[in-house]
Scaffold this motif. Structure first.
Motif, PDB file in Angstrom:
ATOM      1  N   GLU A   1      56.837  39.773  48.608  1.00  0.00           N
ATOM      2  CA  GLU A   1      55.681  38.861  48.654  1.00  0.00           C
ATOM      3  C   GLU A   1      54.238  39.484  47.895  1.00  0.00           C
ATOM      4  O   GLU A   1      54.428  40.664  47.750  1.00  0.00           O
ATOM      5  CB  GLU A   1      55.317  38.632  50.294  1.00  0.00           C
ATOM      6  CG  GLU A   1      54.795  40.049  50.826  1.00  0.00           C
ATOM      7  CD  GLU A   1      54.444  39.708  52.350  1.00  0.00           C
ATOM      8  OE1 GLU A   1      53.401  39.367  52.687  1.00  0.00           O
ATOM      9  OE2 GLU A   1      55.640  39.401  53.162  1.00  0.00           O
ATOM     10  N   LEU A   2      53.674  38.675  47.424  1.00  0.00           N
ATOM     11  CA  LEU A   2      52.381  39.178  46.709  1.00  0.00           C
ATOM     12  C   LEU A   2      51.586  39.795  47.444  1.00  0.00           C
ATOM     13  O   LEU A   2      51.353  39.470  48.538  1.00  0.00           O
ATOM     14  CB  LEU A   2      51.769  37.958  46.065  1.00  0.00           C
ATOM     15  CG  LEU A   2      52.554  36.891  45.033  1.00  0.00           C
ATOM     16  CD1 LEU A   2      51.703  35.780  44.833  1.00  0.00           C
ATOM     17  CD2 LEU A   2      52.774  37.562  43.870  1.00  0.00           C
ATOM     18  N   ALA A   3      51.226  40.921  46.848  1.00  0.00           N
ATOM     19  CA  ALA A   3      50.124  41.802  47.388  1.00  0.00           C
ATOM     20  C   ALA A   3      48.712  41.552  46.727  1.00  0.00           C
ATOM     21  O   ALA A   3      48.766  41.080  45.553  1.00  0.00           O
ATOM     22  CB  ALA A   3      50.511  43.177  47.340  1.00  0.00           C
ATOM     23  N   GLY A   4      47.695  42.186  47.183  1.00  0.00           N
ATOM     24  CA  GLY A   4      46.420  41.914  46.799  1.00  0.00           C
ATOM     25  C   GLY A   4      45.780  40.632  47.209  1.00  0.00           C
ATOM     26  O   GLY A   4      46.152  39.958  48.025  1.00  0.00           O
TER      27      GLY A   4
ATOM     28  N   GLY B   1      53.942  37.342  32.068  1.00  0.00           N
ATOM     29  CA  GLY B   1      53.485  36.492  32.896  1.00  0.00           C
ATOM     30  C   GLY B   1      52.258  37.019  33.631  1.00  0.00           C
ATOM     31  O   GLY B   1      51.693  37.887  33.406  1.00  0.00           O
ATOM     32  N   LEU B   2      51.484  35.872  34.330  1.00  0.00           N
ATOM     33  CA  LEU B   2      50.259  36.024  34.901  1.00  0.00           C
ATOM     34  C   LEU B   2      50.530  37.412  35.644  1.00  0.00           C
ATOM     35  O   LEU B   2      51.495  37.663  36.622  1.00  0.00           O
ATOM     36  CB  LEU B   2      49.771  35.209  35.960  1.00  0.00           C
ATOM     37  CG  LEU B   2      48.387  35.577  36.567  1.00  0.00           C
ATOM     38  CD1 LEU B   2      47.508  35.376  35.718  1.00  0.00           C
ATOM     39  CD2 LEU B   2      48.321  34.291  37.616  1.00  0.00           C
ATOM     40  N   GLY B   3      49.555  38.591  35.793  1.00  0.00           N
ATOM     41  CA  GLY B   3      49.897  39.925  36.267  1.00  0.00           C
ATOM     42  C   GLY B   3      50.448  40.536  35.552  1.00  0.00           C
ATOM     43  O   GLY B   3      50.620  41.904  35.944  1.00  0.00           O
ATOM     44  N   GLY B   4      51.200  40.382  34.438  1.00  0.00           N
ATOM     45  CA  GLY B   4      51.702  41.288  33.527  1.00  0.00           C
ATOM     46  C   GLY B   4      53.296  41.483  33.624  1.00  0.00           C
ATOM     47  O   GLY B   4      53.907  42.446  32.765  1.00  0.00           O
TER      48      GLY B   4
ATOM     49  N   VAL C   1      58.799  43.903  36.328  1.00  0.00           N
ATOM     50  CA  VAL C   1      58.255  43.004  37.485  1.00  0.00           C
ATOM     51  C   VAL C   1      57.578  43.768  38.560  1.00  0.00           C
ATOM     52  O   VAL C   1      57.916  45.069  38.948  1.00  0.00           O
ATOM     53  CB  VAL C   1      59.492  42.219  38.070  1.00  0.00           C
ATOM     54  CG1 VAL C   1      60.137  41.458  37.232  1.00  0.00           C
ATOM     55  CG2 VAL C   1      60.317  43.265  39.117  1.00  0.00           C
ATOM     56  N   HIS C   2      56.431  43.229  38.807  1.00  0.00           N
ATOM     57  CA  HIS C   2      55.806  43.857  40.046  1.00  0.00           C
ATOM     58  C   HIS C   2      55.265  42.695  40.940  1.00  0.00           C
ATOM     59  O   HIS C   2      55.170  41.497  40.489  1.00  0.00           O
ATOM     60  CB  HIS C   2      54.627  44.794  39.805  1.00  0.00           C
ATOM     61  CG  HIS C   2      53.544  44.204  38.845  1.00  0.00           C
ATOM     62  ND1 HIS C   2      52.369  44.312  39.416  1.00  0.00           N
ATOM     63  CD2 HIS C   2      53.273  43.613  37.833  1.00  0.00           C
ATOM     64  CE1 HIS C   2      51.414  43.513  38.963  1.00  0.00           C
ATOM     65  NE2 HIS C   2      51.844  43.110  37.684  1.00  0.00           N
ATOM     66  N   ASN C   3      54.424  42.877  42.105  1.00  0.00           N
ATOM     67  CA  ASN C   3      54.234  41.735  42.741  1.00  0.00           C
ATOM     68  C   ASN C   3      52.647  42.190  43.394  1.00  0.00           C
ATOM     69  O   ASN C   3      52.315  41.583  44.111  1.00  0.00           O
ATOM     70  CB  ASN C   3      54.917  41.932  44.325  1.00  0.00           C
ATOM     71  CG  ASN C   3      54.720  43.226  45.271  1.00  0.00           C
ATOM     72  OD1 ASN C   3      54.429  44.466  44.536  1.00  0.00           O
ATOM     73  ND2 ASN C   3      54.839  43.215  46.448  1.00  0.00           N
ATOM     74  N   ARG C   4      51.851  43.001  42.327  1.00  0.00           N
ATOM     75  CA  ARG C   4      50.483  42.992  42.783  1.00  0.00           C
ATOM     76  C   ARG C   4      49.742  41.765  42.010  1.00  0.00           C
ATOM     77  O   ARG C   4      49.881  41.632  40.659  1.00  0.00           O
ATOM     78  CB  ARG C   4      49.796  44.097  42.544  1.00  0.00           C
ATOM     79  CG  ARG C   4      48.391  44.262  42.645  1.00  0.00           C
ATOM     80  CD  ARG C   4      47.695  45.664  42.646  1.00  0.00           C
ATOM     81  NE  ARG C   4      47.367  45.957  41.314  1.00  0.00           N
ATOM     82  CZ  ARG C   4      46.630  47.169  40.934  1.00  0.00           C
ATOM     83  NH1 ARG C   4      46.389  47.821  41.784  1.00  0.00           N
ATOM     84  NH2 ARG C   4      46.572  47.296  39.732  1.00  0.00           N
ATOM     85  N   LEU C   5      48.917  41.013  42.797  1.00  0.00           N
ATOM     86  CA  LEU C   5      48.208  40.093  42.135  1.00  0.00           C
ATOM     87  C   LEU C   5      46.715  40.062  43.013  1.00  0.00           C
ATOM     88  O   LEU C   5      46.392  39.572  43.650  1.00  0.00           O
ATOM     89  CB  LEU C   5      48.867  38.578  42.096  1.00  0.00           C
ATOM     90  CG  LEU C   5      48.066  37.271  41.406  1.00  0.00           C
ATOM     91  CD1 LEU C   5      47.917  37.767  40.054  1.00  0.00           C
ATOM     92  CD2 LEU C   5      48.405  36.237  41.748  1.00  0.00           C
ATOM     93  N   SER C   6      45.967  40.747  41.888  1.00  0.00           N
ATOM     94  CA  SER C   6      44.587  40.923  42.442  1.00  0.00           C
ATOM     95  C   SER C   6      43.388  40.779  41.382  1.00  0.00           C
ATOM     96  O   SER C   6      43.532  41.360  40.332  1.00  0.00           O
ATOM     97  CB  SER C   6      44.633  42.289  42.934  1.00  0.00           C
ATOM     98  OG  SER C   6      43.410  42.687  44.049  1.00  0.00           O
TER      99      SER C   6
END
Length: 418
Positions: A222-225, A356-359, A375-380
């Motif tokens: 799940e997305l963090a931030g 993609g958005l967030g890198g 891939v990573h899950n931080r979107l802040s």
């Protein structure tokens, strides 16, 4: 070269840093350490990185957490616009079988699309963001876009804007346009085609459109931030809404990128965005799966010894179709391929892929037979600029590691080195 799969001090003992799992060739030590430092200490967040050479893994590492559980090789996250590269690959598979021609009008396959003066818009124009459909009018809401078939129908009925023929990033509409085209040809939605045209032929599970099924090995992080909540406050929303009518780059970007209420579909443990088919933005992928898919593009269409895409299609994919200022990306100079882009930066111009958005990104470097998945899950919002630029330092470090492996191999093969 050496592979490692333990914790410790990579530089001294050949082991991975504490908190990093997986394996890596020792020559990628600087990359591994930077990866660990950058992504290993984020609250509730983690990341995965895969680097393959001619289909064989040189680096398969991960760090951090997916919410309350540790990140693993099978952890996938929403890769946002990196989804577009997977969607484009589906279209290339259809072209490979003679089911469509890039130069043909979309309406030849999807008759409804010919409405409102769009009869001459070609598959090539859609795939290179020149279809004049970067925004929906009237404006769609965050909730409306969850009905992907409605969005396909609205685009089929839409009138192109004044940017028809000019590069203007189709941030959200790209996925529905190609899904409508593919549905008209095959009868299947894009989520099913992700499975039948990408995941199954490549023998991987880690690529899905929307939430992976419960039976899949891939687990969703799940997305963090703070995600995009700051843009949902009344003042910001009012300013962005006003900018829709502004001419020039700001207006084009707002119409392309901003939808009222879009931040709400990202929130929660099971966010609404996972329950639709958004071929431009809700793919869930692991790093290894992205590297595997782009490995086929990097190695003349061959994956695991089998021809996944024909040489003819690979030649078409590698050609730069457009190198012009993009009107919806604040006039950034974009090198568009058929569904992928290159970057005018070290390590990026000769390759192709999609960020993609967030890198998060997938990448192929055909000259080297190299592919990368990150891939990573931080979107802040506060860290978005830094995260978005991840490819700018990851790709040069990947290439530096590859040069080191080649020097090490050359030394081992030289008799004088014995």
């Amino acid at each position: 070269m050496s592979n490692v799969a333990a914790s410790g001090d990579f530089g001294l003992s050949g082991e991975l840093p504490v908190g990093v799992g997986g394996s890596a060739a020792a020559e990628f030590g600087p990359l591994v350490r930077r990866f660990a430092k950058t992504f290993g200490n984020r609250r509730g967040a983690g990341a995965g990185l895969a680097v393959h050479l001619r289909g064989a893994p040189l680096v398969e590492i991960w760090t951090g957490s997916a919410g309350n559980t540790p990140w693993t090789k099978d952890t996938g996250s929403i890769v946002f616009s990196a989804t577009k590269g997977i969607t484009a690959t589906v279209i290339h598979r259809l072209a490979d079988r003679g089911l469509l021609d890039y130069a043909a009008p979309v309406a030849e396959y999807w008759p409804e699309f010919g409405a409102n003066g769009k009869g001459g818009i070609t598959v090539r124009q859609v795939m290179t963001h020149r279809a004049g459909l970067s925004a929906l009018s009237p404006i769609a809401s965050g909730l409306e876009i969850l009905d992907h078939q409605l969005m396909e129908e609205r685009l089929a009925a839409a009138k192109p804007d004044r940017l028809l023929g000019v590069p203007a990033y189709h941030a959200l509409t790209y996925g529905w346009l190609l899904a409508g085209l593919a549905r008209a040809i095959t009868g299947d939605g894009m989520a099913e085609l992700f499975r039948t045209e990408v995941a199954e032929p490549l023998g991987i599970d880690g690529i899905h459109l929307g939430r992976p099924p419960a039976s899949a090995p891939t687990s969703y992080a799940e997305l963090a931030g703070n995600q995009l909540r700051p843009i949902g406050n009344p003042l910001t929303a009012k300013v962005l809404g006003f900018s829709y009518g502004i001419p020039g780059a700001l207006g084009a970007a707002a119409r392309c990128l901003f939808l009222p209420g879009v931040e709400s579909i990202l929130e929660g443990e099971n966010p609404p965005i996972l329950r639709t088919e958004l071929g431009a933005g809700n793919g869930v992928s692991t790093a290894s799966a992205l590297a595997t898919m782009y490995g086929a593009l990097a190695n003349n269409g061959i994956a695991d010894g089998r021809q996944y895409l024909s040489p003819r299609t690979i030649k078409a994919v590698r050609r730069i179709e457009s190198y012009r200022l993009d009107h919806a990306l604040f006039y950034a100079p974009m090198l568009w391929h058929l569904g992928y882009h290159s970057l005018p930066m070290p390590g990026g111009r000769a390759g192709l892929g999609h960020i993609g958005l967030g890198g998060s990104f997938g990448w192929a470097e055909p000259r080297l037979g190299l592919s990368v998945g990150f891939v990573h899950n931080r979107l802040s919002v506060g860290q978005l600029t830094f995260d978005q630029s991840s490819a700018a330092w990851l790709l040069p470090m990947v290439l530096a590691g590859l040069r080191s492996t080649r020097r090490a191999a050359a030394l081992m093969e030289t008799p004088e080195a014995a």
